[in-house]
Design a protein around this motif. Sequence first.
Motif: not given
Length: 163
Positions: A126-133, A155-157, A135-146, A119-122
Amino acid sequence: MLTSGKKGTTMQIGDLAAESGVPAKTIRYYESVGLLPLPARAANNYRQYRASDIARLRFIASARGLGIGLTEIATILAARDQGVPPCDQLLGTLDTQLAALDQRIADLLALREDLHRIRTLGAELPRDDLAGVACVCALVTTYRADRLTSVHREEDTVDEHLR
């Protein structure tokens, strides 16, 4: 309806359900899996339960409420039915339940921390990333418990790990 006879006071399933707080359907299920002895039948084929069935059902319902599985409950009741006090066995089962609960709490606390970090990182992405790569959607997509994999922005990584 309570009745008295040669076998003492008996009751029908509705009365047993009301006295024990266990629904009639569940009582029938407990009979089918052997947790509750099959009751005697009246001339009209109605089940005839004994007063001792109330305490047994209350024990089963309370044990289930504590998260104890039907297999463990059956083992405890079988010991009691065979004249063996099941207290030590029940204490062991409670210890197992406590350990499992402690692990579940630890897992939930770790999940809460992960959610907070995402939530903090997200919120900074940006909140206008329709592709979800990126934005917070990418964080959720790539989340793993570990771990949380990297998310790249123009601009950055963002390279945050959940550990």
